[in-house]
Design an enzyme around this catalytic site. Sequence first.
Site, PDB file in Angstrom:
ATOM      1  N   VAL A   1      77.775  98.604  68.522  1.00 55.51           N
ATOM      2  CA  VAL A   1      76.844  98.976  69.593  1.00 55.51           C
ATOM      3  C   VAL A   1      76.425  97.738  70.380  1.00 55.51           C
ATOM      4  O   VAL A   1      76.379  97.738  71.619  1.00 55.51           O
ATOM      5  CB  VAL A   1      75.612  99.705  69.017  1.00 55.51           C
ATOM      6  CG1 VAL A   1      74.566  99.942  70.110  1.00 55.51           C
ATOM      7  CG2 VAL A   1      76.015 101.030  68.384  1.00 55.51           C
TER       8      VAL A   1
ATOM      9  N   ASP B   1      73.122  88.279  73.268  1.00 53.96           N
ATOM     10  CA  ASP B   1      72.026  88.327  74.248  1.00 53.96           C
ATOM     11  C   ASP B   1      72.165  87.194  75.252  1.00 53.96           C
ATOM     12  O   ASP B   1      71.925  87.371  76.456  1.00 53.96           O
ATOM     13  CB  ASP B   1      70.666  88.222  73.546  1.00 53.96           C
ATOM     14  CG  ASP B   1      70.224  89.536  72.934  1.00 53.96           C
ATOM     15  OD1 ASP B   1      70.858  90.574  73.227  1.00 53.96           O
ATOM     16  OD2 ASP B   1      69.240  89.522  72.179  1.00 53.96           O
TER      17      ASP B   1
END
Length: 207
Positions: A37, A98
Amino acid sequence: MAYDRSAMLKLLRPAMTRILTPLGRALVRRGIGPNAVTAIGTTGTVVCALVLYPMGQLWWGSLAITVFVLFDLLDGVVARMGGGGGSTWGAFLDSTLDRVADAAVFSGLIIHFFLQRDLLMTGVTLFCLVAGALVSYVKARAEGLGVGCDVGLAERPERLVVGLVSAGLSGLGVPYILAFGMWLLAAASAVTVVQRIVHVRRQIGAR
Protein backbone atom coordinates in the site's frame (compact mmCIF):
# COMPACT_ATOMS: atom_id res chain seq x y z
CA MET A 1 2.50 26.59 16.53
CA ALA A 2 -0.62 28.25 17.80
CA TYR A 3 -2.40 24.88 17.84
CA ASP A 4 -1.67 21.51 19.41
CA ARG A 5 -0.64 19.28 16.50
CA SER A 6 -0.81 16.08 18.57
CA ALA A 7 -4.32 16.85 19.78
CA MET A 8 -5.47 17.58 16.23
CA LEU A 9 -4.06 14.30 14.95
CA LYS A 10 -5.75 12.41 17.77
CA LEU A 11 -9.07 13.91 16.68
CA LEU A 12 -8.62 13.34 12.95
CA ARG A 13 -7.03 9.89 12.92
CA PRO A 14 -10.01 7.93 14.37
CA ALA A 15 -12.38 9.54 11.84
CA MET A 16 -10.06 8.77 8.93
CA THR A 17 -9.57 5.23 10.21
CA ARG A 18 -13.33 4.62 10.20
CA ILE A 19 -13.54 5.90 6.63
CA LEU A 20 -10.61 3.80 5.40
CA THR A 21 -11.41 0.59 7.31
CA PRO A 22 -13.71 -0.94 4.62
CA LEU A 23 -11.06 -0.36 1.95
CA GLY A 24 -8.36 -1.72 4.24
CA ARG A 25 -10.43 -4.85 4.92
CA ALA A 26 -10.88 -5.39 1.17
CA LEU A 27 -7.12 -5.10 0.57
CA VAL A 28 -6.33 -7.57 3.35
CA ARG A 29 -8.78 -10.10 1.87
CA ARG A 30 -6.86 -9.87 -1.40
CA GLY A 31 -3.54 -10.43 0.34
CA ILE A 32 -2.24 -6.89 -0.12
CA GLY A 33 0.00 -5.86 2.77
CA PRO A 34 0.82 -2.43 4.21
CA ASN A 35 4.19 -2.19 2.49
CA ALA A 36 2.53 -2.71 -0.88
CA VAL A 37 0.00 0.00 0.00
CA THR A 38 2.85 2.36 0.88
CA ALA A 39 4.59 1.64 -2.42
CA ILE A 40 1.38 2.14 -4.42
CA GLY A 41 0.72 5.47 -2.73
CA THR A 42 4.24 6.72 -3.38
CA THR A 43 4.23 5.55 -6.99
CA GLY A 44 0.90 7.26 -7.64
CA THR A 45 2.10 10.48 -6.05
CA VAL A 46 5.33 10.51 -8.06
CA VAL A 47 3.59 9.83 -11.38
CA CYS A 48 0.86 12.43 -10.81
CA ALA A 49 3.28 15.10 -9.62
CA LEU A 50 5.83 14.63 -12.40
CA VAL A 51 3.26 14.28 -15.20
CA LEU A 52 0.27 16.48 -14.31
CA TYR A 53 2.06 19.44 -12.71
CA PRO A 54 4.47 20.02 -15.63
CA MET A 55 1.46 19.78 -17.99
CA GLY A 56 -0.15 22.66 -16.07
CA GLN A 57 -2.89 20.43 -14.65
CA LEU A 58 -2.50 21.85 -11.14
CA TRP A 59 -6.06 21.16 -9.93
CA TRP A 60 -6.26 17.56 -11.17
CA GLY A 61 -2.70 16.90 -10.11
CA SER A 62 -3.35 18.13 -6.58
CA LEU A 63 -6.59 16.16 -6.36
CA ALA A 64 -4.94 12.93 -7.52
CA ILE A 65 -1.94 13.42 -5.22
CA THR A 66 -4.27 13.99 -2.26
CA VAL A 67 -5.94 10.64 -2.94
CA PHE A 68 -2.59 8.85 -2.99
CA VAL A 69 -1.38 10.71 0.12
CA LEU A 70 -4.29 9.07 1.98
CA PHE A 71 -2.46 5.78 1.43
CA ASP A 72 -0.15 7.08 4.17
CA LEU A 73 -3.03 6.39 6.57
CA LEU A 74 -4.35 3.34 4.76
CA ASP A 75 -1.13 1.35 5.20
CA GLY A 76 -1.51 1.65 8.97
CA VAL A 77 -5.11 0.45 8.77
CA VAL A 78 -4.04 -2.57 6.69
CA ALA A 79 -1.24 -3.40 9.14
CA ARG A 80 -3.59 -3.31 12.13
CA MET A 81 -6.03 -5.58 10.33
CA GLY A 82 -3.41 -8.26 9.80
CA GLY A 83 -2.11 -7.38 6.38
CA GLY A 84 1.41 -8.51 7.25
CA GLY A 85 4.68 -6.61 6.95
CA GLY A 86 7.24 -6.14 9.69
CA SER A 87 6.61 -3.08 11.80
CA THR A 88 10.27 -1.97 11.92
CA TRP A 89 10.85 -2.46 8.21
CA GLY A 90 7.44 -0.98 7.42
CA ALA A 91 8.19 2.14 9.45
CA PHE A 92 11.55 2.56 7.71
CA LEU A 93 10.03 2.04 4.26
CA ASP A 94 7.16 4.42 4.97
CA SER A 95 9.48 7.19 6.19
CA THR A 96 11.83 6.75 3.23
CA LEU A 97 9.09 6.75 0.62
CA ASP A 98 7.53 9.83 2.25
CA ARG A 99 10.70 11.70 1.33
CA VAL A 100 10.44 10.43 -2.25
CA ALA A 101 6.82 11.56 -2.51
CA ASP A 102 7.59 15.01 -1.07
CA ALA A 103 10.48 15.47 -3.48
CA ALA A 104 8.26 14.50 -6.42
CA VAL A 105 5.54 17.02 -5.48
CA PHE A 106 7.93 19.96 -5.32
CA SER A 107 9.98 18.76 -8.30
CA GLY A 108 6.78 18.76 -10.34
CA LEU A 109 6.08 22.34 -9.30
CA ILE A 110 9.67 23.34 -10.04
CA ILE A 111 9.33 21.95 -13.58
CA HIS A 112 5.97 23.75 -13.93
CA PHE A 113 7.48 27.12 -13.02
CA PHE A 114 10.54 26.49 -15.19
CA LEU A 115 8.39 25.71 -18.22
CA GLN A 116 6.48 28.94 -17.52
CA ARG A 117 9.87 30.73 -17.57
CA ASP A 118 9.25 31.99 -14.04
CA LEU A 119 12.81 31.69 -12.76
CA LEU A 120 12.08 33.47 -9.47
CA MET A 121 9.39 31.00 -8.45
CA THR A 122 11.50 28.13 -9.78
CA GLY A 123 14.17 29.19 -7.29
CA VAL A 124 11.71 29.69 -4.42
CA THR A 125 10.17 26.26 -4.97
CA LEU A 126 13.62 24.69 -5.20
CA PHE A 127 14.36 26.27 -1.83
CA CYS A 128 11.16 24.69 -0.48
CA LEU A 129 12.33 21.30 -1.71
CA VAL A 130 15.79 21.61 -0.15
CA ALA A 131 14.54 23.14 3.10
CA GLY A 132 11.87 20.45 3.45
CA ALA A 133 14.51 17.74 3.08
CA LEU A 134 16.67 19.52 5.65
CA VAL A 135 13.75 19.72 8.10
CA SER A 136 13.39 15.95 7.92
CA TYR A 137 17.15 15.34 8.06
CA VAL A 138 17.68 17.44 11.18
CA LYS A 139 14.98 15.47 13.02
CA ALA A 140 16.33 12.10 11.86
CA ARG A 141 19.89 13.00 12.78
CA ALA A 142 18.86 14.33 16.20
CA GLU A 143 16.85 11.19 16.97
CA GLY A 144 19.84 9.11 15.84
CA LEU A 145 21.81 10.88 18.57
CA GLY A 146 19.08 10.16 21.11
CA VAL A 147 17.67 13.70 21.13
CA GLY A 148 13.96 14.37 20.64
CA CYS A 149 13.21 16.85 17.86
CA ASP A 150 9.44 16.88 17.37
CA VAL A 151 9.23 20.66 17.12
CA GLY A 152 8.85 23.20 14.36
CA LEU A 153 6.49 25.44 12.49
CA ALA A 154 6.18 23.41 9.28
CA GLU A 155 6.36 19.64 9.53
CA ARG A 156 5.48 17.30 6.67
CA PRO A 157 1.66 17.55 6.98
CA GLU A 158 1.75 21.36 6.96
CA ARG A 159 4.12 21.45 4.00
CA LEU A 160 1.94 19.10 1.98
CA VAL A 161 -1.27 20.95 2.84
CA VAL A 162 0.17 24.33 1.84
CA GLY A 163 1.70 22.94 -1.35
CA LEU A 164 -1.32 20.96 -2.52
CA VAL A 165 -3.95 23.54 -1.56
CA SER A 166 -2.11 26.45 -3.18
CA ALA A 167 -1.43 24.43 -6.34
CA GLY A 168 -5.02 23.19 -6.51
CA LEU A 169 -6.52 26.64 -6.05
CA SER A 170 -4.14 28.02 -8.65
CA GLY A 171 -5.43 25.36 -11.03
CA LEU A 172 -8.95 26.65 -10.39
CA GLY A 173 -7.87 30.14 -11.43
CA VAL A 174 -7.17 31.83 -8.08
CA PRO A 175 -4.51 34.44 -8.94
CA TYR A 176 -1.15 34.59 -7.13
CA ILE A 177 -2.14 31.84 -4.67
CA LEU A 178 0.57 29.40 -5.75
CA ALA A 179 3.31 32.01 -5.52
CA PHE A 180 1.99 33.08 -2.11
CA GLY A 181 1.93 29.47 -0.94
CA MET A 182 5.51 28.81 -2.05
CA TRP A 183 6.85 31.99 -0.42
CA LEU A 184 4.97 31.14 2.78
CA LEU A 185 6.30 27.60 2.73
CA ALA A 186 9.86 28.75 2.07
CA ALA A 187 9.75 31.06 5.07
CA ALA A 188 8.07 28.49 7.33
CA SER A 189 10.54 25.76 6.33
CA ALA A 190 13.52 28.02 7.02
CA VAL A 191 12.11 28.91 10.44
CA THR A 192 11.53 25.23 11.19
CA VAL A 193 15.13 24.31 10.39
CA VAL A 194 16.36 27.02 12.76
CA GLN A 195 13.87 25.97 15.45
CA ARG A 196 15.05 22.39 15.31
CA ILE A 197 18.74 23.26 15.34
CA VAL A 198 18.24 25.53 18.37
CA HIS A 199 16.13 22.86 20.11
CA VAL A 200 18.79 20.19 19.60
CA ARG A 201 21.54 22.54 20.79
CA ARG A 202 19.60 23.27 23.97
CA GLN A 203 18.88 19.58 24.57
CA ILE A 204 22.54 18.65 24.17
CA GLY A 205 23.62 21.60 26.29
CA ALA A 206 21.26 20.53 29.07
CA ARG A 207 23.06 17.19 29.28
